[in-house]
Design a protein around this motif. Structure first.
Motif, PDB file in Angstrom:
ATOM      1  N   PRO A   1       0.557  -1.219   0.048  1.00 24.55           N
ATOM      2  CA  PRO A   1      -0.242   0.069  -0.135  1.00 24.55           C
ATOM      3  C   PRO A   1       0.464   0.889   0.274  1.00 24.55           C
ATOM      4  CG  PRO A   1      -0.439  -1.567   1.820  1.00 24.55           C
ATOM      5  CD  PRO A   1       0.506  -1.940   0.417  1.00 24.55           C
ATOM      6  N   ALA A   2       0.740   2.099  -0.231  1.00 19.83           N
ATOM      7  CA  ALA A   2       1.149   3.620  -0.527  1.00 19.83           C
ATOM      8  C   ALA A   2       0.559   4.161  -0.760  1.00 19.83           C
ATOM      9  CB  ALA A   2       2.138   2.916  -2.338  1.00 19.83           C
ATOM     10  N   MET A   3       1.100   5.842  -0.822  1.00 20.34           N
ATOM     11  CA  MET A   3       0.426   7.006  -1.662  1.00 20.34           C
ATOM     12  C   MET A   3       1.171   7.427  -3.142  1.00 20.34           C
ATOM     13  SD  MET A   3      -1.592   7.834   0.947  1.00 20.34           S
ATOM     14  CE  MET A   3      -2.182   9.276   0.687  1.00 20.34           C
ATOM     15  N   VAL A   4       0.563   7.370  -4.198  1.00 22.38           N
ATOM     16  CA  VAL A   4       0.767   7.055  -5.104  1.00 22.38           C
ATOM     17  C   VAL A   4       0.497   9.335  -5.604  1.00 22.38           C
ATOM     18  CG1 VAL A   4       0.873   7.783  -7.589  1.00 22.38           C
ATOM     19  CG2 VAL A   4      -0.010   5.040  -6.605  1.00 22.38           C
ATOM     20  N   LEU A   5       1.271   9.784  -6.299  1.00 21.98           N
ATOM     21  CA  LEU A   5       1.813  12.001  -6.471  1.00 21.98           C
ATOM     22  C   LEU A   5       1.736  11.331  -7.891  1.00 21.98           C
ATOM     23  CD1 LEU A   5       1.774  14.572  -5.132  1.00 21.98           C
ATOM     24  CD2 LEU A   5       4.181  14.288  -5.420  1.00 21.98           C
TER      25      LEU A   5
ATOM     26  N   PHE B   1      11.005  14.731  -2.949  1.00 16.06           N
ATOM     27  CA  PHE B   1      10.230  15.096  -2.609  1.00 16.06           C
ATOM     28  C   PHE B   1       9.081  14.015  -1.876  1.00 16.06           C
ATOM     29  CE2 PHE B   1       5.722  17.389  -3.138  1.00 16.06           C
ATOM     30  CZ  PHE B   1       5.573  17.531  -2.277  1.00 16.06           C
ATOM     31  N   THR B   2       9.609  13.430  -2.609  1.00 19.16           N
ATOM     32  CA  THR B   2       8.335  11.790  -2.560  1.00 19.16           C
ATOM     33  C   THR B   2       8.798  11.567  -1.338  1.00 19.16           C
ATOM     34  OG1 THR B   2       9.182  10.760  -3.996  1.00 19.16           O
ATOM     35  CG2 THR B   2       7.376  11.270  -4.500  1.00 19.16           C
ATOM     36  N   ASN B   3      10.136  11.519  -0.768  1.00 21.21           N
ATOM     37  CA  ASN B   3      11.055  10.891   0.365  1.00 21.21           C
ATOM     38  C   ASN B   3      10.402  12.088   1.416  1.00 21.21           C
ATOM     39  OD1 ASN B   3      12.353   9.151   1.578  1.00 21.21           O
ATOM     40  ND2 ASN B   3      13.710  10.964   1.668  1.00 21.21           N
ATOM     41  N   TYR B   4      10.546  13.648   1.243  1.00 24.51           N
ATOM     42  CA  TYR B   4      10.045  13.808   2.256  1.00 24.51           C
ATOM     43  C   TYR B   4       8.557  13.800   2.932  1.00 24.51           C
ATOM     44  CZ  TYR B   4       8.759  18.797   4.139  1.00 24.51           C
ATOM     45  OH  TYR B   4       8.078  19.630   4.732  1.00 24.51           O
ATOM     46  N   LEU B   5       7.961  13.344   1.762  1.00 24.65           N
ATOM     47  CA  LEU B   5       6.275  13.379   1.885  1.00 24.65           C
ATOM     48  C   LEU B   5       6.348  11.820   2.165  1.00 24.65           C
ATOM     49  CD1 LEU B   5       4.708  13.903  -1.473  1.00 24.65           C
ATOM     50  CD2 LEU B   5       4.915  15.133   0.521  1.00 24.65           C
ATOM     51  N   SER B   6       6.812  10.885   2.241  1.00 26.46           N
ATOM     52  CA  SER B   6       7.206   9.812   2.936  1.00 26.46           C
ATOM     53  C   SER B   6       7.714   9.171   4.269  1.00 26.46           C
ATOM     54  CB  SER B   6       7.625   8.735   1.956  1.00 26.46           C
ATOM     55  OG  SER B   6       8.028   7.359   2.897  1.00 26.46           O
ATOM     56  N   GLN B   7       8.672  10.811   4.248  1.00 25.93           N
ATOM     57  CA  GLN B   7       8.612  10.630   6.155  1.00 25.93           C
ATOM     58  C   GLN B   7       7.598  11.430   7.114  1.00 25.93           C
ATOM     59  OE1 GLN B   7      12.760  12.506   6.725  1.00 25.93           O
ATOM     60  NE2 GLN B   7      13.149  10.871   4.431  1.00 25.93           N
ATOM     61  N   MET B   8       6.912  12.161   6.353  1.00 30.34           N
ATOM     62  CA  MET B   8       6.050  12.825   7.017  1.00 30.34           C
ATOM     63  C   MET B   8       4.939  12.274   7.002  1.00 30.34           C
ATOM     64  SD  MET B   8       4.087  16.485   6.053  1.00 30.34           S
ATOM     65  CE  MET B   8       5.705  17.399   6.378  1.00 30.34           C
ATOM     66  N   TRP B   9       4.356  11.327   6.797  1.00 28.55           N
ATOM     67  CA  TRP B   9       2.812  10.453   6.152  1.00 28.55           C
ATOM     68  C   TRP B   9       3.030   9.186   6.782  1.00 28.55           C
ATOM     69  CZ3 TRP B   9       1.553  12.338   0.508  1.00 28.55           C
ATOM     70  CH2 TRP B   9       1.119  13.657   0.476  1.00 28.55           C
ATOM     71  N   GLN B  10       4.509   8.915   6.602  1.00 29.04           N
ATOM     72  CA  GLN B  10       4.975   7.743   7.439  1.00 29.04           C
ATOM     73  C   GLN B  10       4.393   6.489   6.710  1.00 29.04           C
ATOM     74  OE1 GLN B  10       4.256   7.627  11.853  1.00 29.04           O
ATOM     75  NE2 GLN B  10       5.942   9.553  11.863  1.00 29.04           N
ATOM     76  N   SER B  11       4.804   6.812   5.518  1.00 31.46           N
ATOM     77  CA  SER B  11       3.880   5.950   4.100  1.00 31.46           C
ATOM     78  C   SER B  11       4.509   6.289   2.898  1.00 31.46           C
ATOM     79  CB  SER B  11       2.608   5.963   4.066  1.00 31.46           C
ATOM     80  OG  SER B  11       1.953   5.230   3.254  1.00 31.46           O
ATOM     81  N   PRO B  12       5.141   4.890   2.394  1.00 32.62           N
ATOM     82  CA  PRO B  12       5.302   4.589   0.853  1.00 32.62           C
ATOM     83  C   PRO B  12       4.930   5.656  -0.038  1.00 32.62           C
ATOM     84  CG  PRO B  12       5.471   2.989   1.712  1.00 32.62           C
ATOM     85  CD  PRO B  12       4.626   3.228   2.359  1.00 32.62           C
ATOM     86  N   VAL B  13       5.344   6.955  -0.775  1.00 31.13           N
ATOM     87  CA  VAL B  13       4.945   7.543  -1.374  1.00 31.13           C
ATOM     88  C   VAL B  13       6.079   7.543  -2.818  1.00 31.13           C
ATOM     89  CG1 VAL B  13       4.610  10.276  -1.949  1.00 31.13           C
ATOM     90  CG2 VAL B  13       4.726   9.416   0.359  1.00 31.13           C
TER      91      VAL B  13
ATOM     92  N   SER C   1      -3.988  16.232  11.235  1.00 27.78           N
ATOM     93  CA  SER C   1      -2.486  16.647  11.240  1.00 27.78           C
ATOM     94  C   SER C   1      -1.355  17.354  10.613  1.00 27.78           C
ATOM     95  CB  SER C   1      -1.436  15.043  10.965  1.00 27.78           C
ATOM     96  OG  SER C   1      -1.727  14.766   9.866  1.00 27.78           O
ATOM     97  N   TRP C   2      -0.561  18.254  10.651  1.00 22.48           N
ATOM     98  CA  TRP C   2       0.126  18.341   9.753  1.00 22.48           C
ATOM     99  C   TRP C   2       0.457  17.527   8.020  1.00 22.48           C
ATOM    100  CZ3 TRP C   2       0.829  23.102   8.862  1.00 22.48           C
ATOM    101  CH2 TRP C   2       1.946  23.304   8.073  1.00 22.48           C
ATOM    102  N   GLY C   3       0.042  16.955   8.155  1.00 25.17           N
ATOM    103  CA  GLY C   3       0.190  15.798   6.599  1.00 25.17           C
ATOM    104  C   GLY C   3      -1.001  15.793   6.466  1.00 25.17           C
ATOM    105  N   ASP C   4      -2.367  16.337   6.945  1.00 24.70           N
ATOM    106  CA  ASP C   4      -3.151  16.578   6.476  1.00 24.70           C
ATOM    107  C   ASP C   4      -3.150  18.183   5.807  1.00 24.70           C
ATOM    108  OD1 ASP C   4      -4.580  14.417   7.336  1.00 24.70           O
ATOM    109  OD2 ASP C   4      -4.777  15.074   9.232  1.00 24.70           O
ATOM    110  N   ARG C   5      -2.654  18.827   6.496  1.00 24.07           N
ATOM    111  CA  ARG C   5      -2.466  19.760   5.560  1.00 24.07           C
ATOM    112  C   ARG C   5      -1.446  20.393   4.566  1.00 24.07           C
ATOM    113  NH1 ARG C   5      -4.004  24.683   9.558  1.00 24.07           N
ATOM    114  NH2 ARG C   5      -5.545  23.728  10.396  1.00 24.07           N
TER     115      ARG C   5
END
Length: 175
Positions: A58-62, A100-112, A138-142
Motif C-alpha cells: 500500500p502506498a500513496m501515489v503522487l 519530494f516524495t521521500n519528504y512526503l513519505s517521512q511526513m505521512w509515514q507511508s511509502p510515496v 495532522s500537519w500531513g493533512d494540511r
C-alpha cells in the motif's frame, strides 16, 4: 534516497537504536556513487547485507495530471533546499520529485510513489494554511490539501514497490 517504509526485515533494534557515524572518503565521491559508498560503509561497520526486490505494497501515489500551478524548473546553479520543521509556507528549491516524495513519505509515514512524470528539479511553494490544526487533523493533512490546491493528485493504492530487504545486520562493536 531510502524511504524508511521501504526497508524491511532485519533485527528490531535497527528501528530503535541510533548511531553517529563519522567517516571520511579518500576523495570526492560522485553523487551517482554515494549510495553504493554508504552501503559499503554500512556493510563494513554493521556487517550489513541487503538485497532489493519488488513487492505489492500500500502506498500513496503522487500524480500530476498537468503541470501543477507554481511549479517551475529550477534555475542552473540553484542550491537544493527542502524545509524541515516549517509550520507555515514551505518553499522547495531545486528539488527533484524523488526527493519530494521521500519528504512526503517521512511526513505521512507511508511509502510515496512519484508518478508525476515531472523530470528534473523544481522550485515551488506550498502554503498549508496558517490556522491552528483542528482536533484530529495532522500537519500531513494540511500538506495534502496544499498539494491538491496547486494541482497535484494523491491516490492510495497497492503498487509494485522496490524495497530493500535486510538479510543480515549486527550491532557494531565499540571503536
Amino acid at each position: 534516497g531510502w524511504q524508511l517504509d521501504r526497508v524491511v526485515g532485519g533485527p528490531e533494534w535497527m528501528r530503535t537504536d541510533r548511531y553517529d557515524i563519522h567517516a571520511k572518503a579518500g576523495g570526492p565521491i560522485p553523487s551517482k556513487e554515494q549510495h553504493d559508498a554508504l552501503l559499503a560503509l554500512l556493510a563494513e561497520r554493521f556487517n550489513l547485507s541487503v538485497h532489493r526486490e519488488t513487492r505489492d505494497t500500500p502506498a500513496m501515489v503522487l500524480l500530476a495530471p498537468k503541470k501543477p500551478a507554481g511549479i517551475k524548473p529550477a534555475a542552473a546553479g540553484e542550491t537544493y533546499s527542502i524545509p524541515y520543521y516549517a509550520r507555515n509556507e514551505l518553499t522547495f528549491t531545486a528539488v527533484p520529485m524523488a526527493a519530494f516524495t521521500n519528504y512526503l513519505s517521512q511526513m505521512w509515514q507511508s511509502p510515496v510513489i512519484d508518478q508525476t512524470g515531472l523530470e528534473g528539479a523544481f522550485d515551488f511553494t506550498l502554503n498549508p494554511s496558517r490556522a491552528a490544526l483542528e482536533p484530529g487533523e495532522s500537519w500531513g493533512d494540511r500538506i495534502r490539501d496544499a498539494l491538491i490546491a496547486v494541482g497535484f493528485k494523491i491516490e492510495e493504492r497497492k503498487v509494485p514497490t522496490e524495497v530493500t530487504v535486510v538479510d543480515h545486520c549486527e550491532r557494531p562493536s565499540e571503536n
